[in-house]
Design a protein around this motif. Structure first.
Motif, mmCIF file in Angstrom:
data_model
loop_
_atom_site.group_PDB
_atom_site.id
_atom_site.type_symbol
_atom_site.label_atom_id
_atom_site.label_comp_id
_atom_site.label_asym_id
_atom_site.label_seq_id
_atom_site.Cartn_x
_atom_site.Cartn_y
_atom_site.Cartn_z
ATOM 1 N N ASP A 163 2.298 -9.915 29.011
ATOM 2 C CA ASP A 163 2.636 -10.020 27.576
ATOM 3 C C ASP A 163 3.979 -10.719 27.394
ATOM 4 O OD1 ASP A 163 3.892 -7.764 28.715
ATOM 5 O OD2 ASP A 163 3.757 -6.548 26.891
ATOM 6 N N GLY A 164 4.942 -10.389 28.260
ATOM 7 C CA GLY A 164 6.226 -11.070 28.170
ATOM 8 C C GLY A 164 6.055 -12.567 28.358
ATOM 9 N N GLY B 171 -2.108 -9.107 29.422
ATOM 10 C CA GLY B 171 -1.911 -7.719 29.840
ATOM 11 C C GLY B 171 -0.746 -7.123 29.065
ATOM 12 N N ASP C 247 1.603 -4.443 28.182
ATOM 13 C CA ASP C 247 2.184 -3.141 28.531
ATOM 14 C C ASP C 247 3.489 -2.924 27.775
ATOM 15 O OD1 ASP C 247 3.681 -5.017 29.861
ATOM 16 O OD2 ASP C 247 3.233 -4.300 31.882
ATOM 17 N N SER D 292 6.168 -4.511 27.898
ATOM 18 C CA SER D 292 7.268 -4.464 28.860
ATOM 19 C C SER D 292 7.296 -5.710 29.739
ATOM 20 C CB SER D 292 7.061 -3.232 29.762
ATOM 21 O OG SER D 292 7.856 -3.311 30.920
ATOM 22 N N TRP D 293 8.499 -6.066 30.167
ATOM 23 C CA TRP D 293 8.656 -7.013 31.282
ATOM 24 C C TRP D 293 8.596 -6.123 32.524
ATOM 25 C CZ3 TRP D 293 9.099 -12.190 29.989
ATOM 26 C CH2 TRP D 293 9.550 -12.506 28.705
ATOM 27 N N GLN D 294 7.394 -5.674 32.839
ATOM 28 C CA GLN D 294 7.227 -4.544 33.736
ATOM 29 C C GLN D 294 7.717 -4.791 35.160
ATOM 30 O OE1 GLN D 294 6.665 -1.530 33.113
ATOM 31 N NE2 GLN D 294 6.468 -0.845 35.232
HETATM 32 MG MG MG Z 1 4.348 -6.986 30.550
#
Ligand code: MG
Ligand code: TPP
Length: 579
Positions: A470-471, A495, A497, A499-501
């Motif tokens: 997503d980021g 994807g 989430d 977040s920059w997971q």
């Molecule tokens: Mg992400």
């Protein structure tokens, strides 16, 4: 012929089918003339995307990809993408506009030192300053981009070389106010400009464009081939690691795949070489590479540096015989001295080895294959188990296991993101050679839009999956607009989430604060609708299959589509940090 037409004629002769661009007055003649010769003009929303698209085109076709960008900010915007192409060893020709030759350094619009800007990131900078030089200069640029270690080149074409002589004469003489000089200064200026024009247009248009030069693949000497062949014959536990350079000559790829099959050693494919042996192959392994490298007695690393991905060379057992094969001399002994470094095209070396090994008894390696397969099967079973875990949202492993089943045989996979795409890389298998596009060693987020645009343009029949974090999607989702305008229809799988997971994971664990890594669960499916694409929301794990199929149908009908997948947290990627 004006300069724009001359450049277009070279592009056509070199086999260029797409020209990626974001317009600007400095480059208009190149665009118009290229279009007239039937080259597809693909006008993107950010110059970086133009260069990413050119990079992807080069990787898929083996013909240098071309991006035309305007002077100044048009060019500075490309830097990340140019650096990415350099590190990915991708042959890209960047055509940059520039201020008129008489105005250089005099404060005209968008005039900066473009040569100094580009020099560190390309193999060579070319600065034609007369119309007759355009054909030889451009042909030289195409050759240099492909020769040796492939990479980007920059051609700076001043605007007054591109327009017809009459137009340029009018700018210089009429609009310059010296058509009817009134005093000595006026006469002198006019004489100077007349002389300048004569230098620029003398001998124009110059030579006609030629067909691209044949650049033979660099071969290894017979002694090197024999030596490595000897090791392989005597090996008990051989391992081949095959990287992107191996597939840099698209036309040779089927022969290289055939040669690997005939040698019969276990193979790990990396980067652009993924898919070289098809979706599944008895020689191909995907997991536990480090374990295999530690146990191997002969390791051959084809077209892949001994960088962080191979533990800086330490992943390979110290007693193993190690051969590195690379187009670049420095890469041969990067971080670790191999037993033998072979300066050759790794793809060609594979075919040379196969010819020399004709009749090797690969049956002897059965116990080794057994050991590797056991680990491979165990890891696959583990993944399937992890895919069953119920999460707060869609389980990304479950998502990719289902995508792996549904994906068309003729698919291209583009990946742009962190944890989400690393998970995909574990599970989703490219079906064919040259159908996997990742940024490469530079690990650049933002490649997705440009890569997907190019994939759809180069392979109009293919199903193009753009797997986005997503980021990461935020950098290039605007290219959905390009897709709508140009009739290209990728399927973006985002994807989400919030977040920059990949960064958050370690930052929180080590430093205890998620600052700077948090995003919202943004409605990306609505964003793409605004651009004229279709958006689907997937937040129910029970609907994975039907949503993927719906997206496939929308794309097949010609509309780009994005699935915004609300994924749940997993610890699938825990502990994997790349530095
Ligand atoms: Mg992400
Ligand atoms: C241009 C660029 N900026 C920053 C980074 C550092 N970086 C690597 S992975 C990552 C997180 C990616 O987040 P997302 O795309 O949402 O994927 P996720 O890890 O959340 O699945 C970042 C910021 C990078 N590689 N490239």
């Amino acid at each position: 012929m004006d300069g724009g037409q001359i450049i277009a004629s070279v592009l056509e002769r070199q086999g260029v089918r797409q020209l990626y661009t974001l317009c600007g007055g400095h480059i208009s003649p190149i665009l118009v003339a290229s279009k007239q010769l039937g080259i597809q003009i693909i006008d993107v929303r950010d110059e970086a995307s133009a260069v990413f698209a050119a990079d992807a085109t080069a990787r898929m076709t083996g013909i240098p990809g071309v991006a035309a960008v305007t002077a100044g900010p048009g060019l500075t915007n490309t830097i990340t993408a140019v650096k990415n192409a350099q590190l990915a060893e991708s042959p890209v020709v960047i055509l940059g506009g520039a201020t008129a030759t008489v105005l250089e350094g005099r404060g005209s619009l968008q005039d900066i030192d473009q040569v100094a800007l580009m020099q560190p990131h390309v193999k060579q900078v070319f600065t034609p300053r007369a119309v007759r030089q355009l054909v030889p200069t451009l042909e030289g640029a195409f050759r240099i981009a492909r020769e040796g270690v492939p990479g980007p080149v920059f051609v700076e074409a001043p605007v007054d070389l591109l327009y017809p002589e009459a137009t340029v004469r009018e700018w210089y003489i009429d609009q310059g106010g010296v058509k009817e000089p009134k005093n000595l200064v006026g006469y002198a200026t006019r004489a100077y400009l007349e002389q300048h024009l004569a230098r620029q247009f003398w001998g124009a248009p110059g030579p006609k464009a030629h067909a691209p030069e044949v650049i033979p693949m660099m071969e290894a000497g017979r002694r090197e081939v024999e030596k490595v062949a000897g090791w392989i014959r005597g090996a008990k536990r051989p391992v081949f690691v095959v990287g992107s350079q191996t597939v840099s000559v698209a036309a040779e790829v089927p022969a290289i795949a055939g040669a690997l099959e005939s040698i019969g050693a276990p193979v790990w494919l990396a980067g652009g070489a993924r898919g070289l042996l098809g979706r599944e192959h008895s020689l191909q392994y995907r997991h536990k590479r480090t374990k295999a490298l530690k146990a191997a007695d002969v390791v051959v690393v084809f077209g892949f540096p001994l960088d962080f991905r191979l533990g800086y060379g330490r992943s390979i057992g110290s007693k193993a015989k190690l051969a590195t094969v690379n187009l670049g001399v420095e890469a041969l002994s990067m971080n670790r001295k191999p037993t033998l470094g072979v300066h050759a095209h790794p793809g060609r070396f594979i075919t040379q080895l196969a010819a020399s090994l004709d009749g090797v008894d690969a049956g002897r390696w059965q116990p080794w294959f057994g050991e590797l397969s056991e680990r491979e099967d165990a890891r696959n079973a583990e993944i399937v188990e992890q895919g069953k875990a119920e999460l707060d949202g869609v389980n990304p492993i479950d998502l990719f296991l289902q995508l792996e089943e549904l994906m068309a045989e003729d698919s291209v996979l583009v990946v742009d993101g962190g944890d989400f795409v690393a998970t995909a890389a574990y599970i989703v298998r490219p079906r064919k050679p040259l159908s996997w596009l990742d940024p490469g060693v530079f690990g650049t987020l933002g490649v997705g839009g440009g890569f997907a645009v190019a994939s759809c343009a180069v392979r109009p029949e293919a199903e193009v999956w753009l797997i986005y974090g997503d980021g990461s999607s935020g950098y290039s989702l605007a290219e959905i607009d390009t897709c709508v305008r140009r009739g290209l229809a990728p399927i973006a799988l985002i994807g989400n989430d919030g977040s920059w997971q990949q960064i958050a994971r370690d930052q929180v664990e080590i430093l205890g604060d998620a600052c700077g890594t948090e995003l919202r669960r943004t409605a990306y499916h609505t964003v793409v609708e605004g651009y004229g694409g279709r958006g689907l929301l997937l937040d129910d794990p029970a609907k994975i299959g039907e949503t993927l199929r719906e997206a496939q149908a929308i794309a097949k009908a010609g509309t780009p589509v994005a699935i915004n997948v609300m994924i749940g947290k997993t610890d699938f990627r825990k502990g994997s940090l790349s530095m």
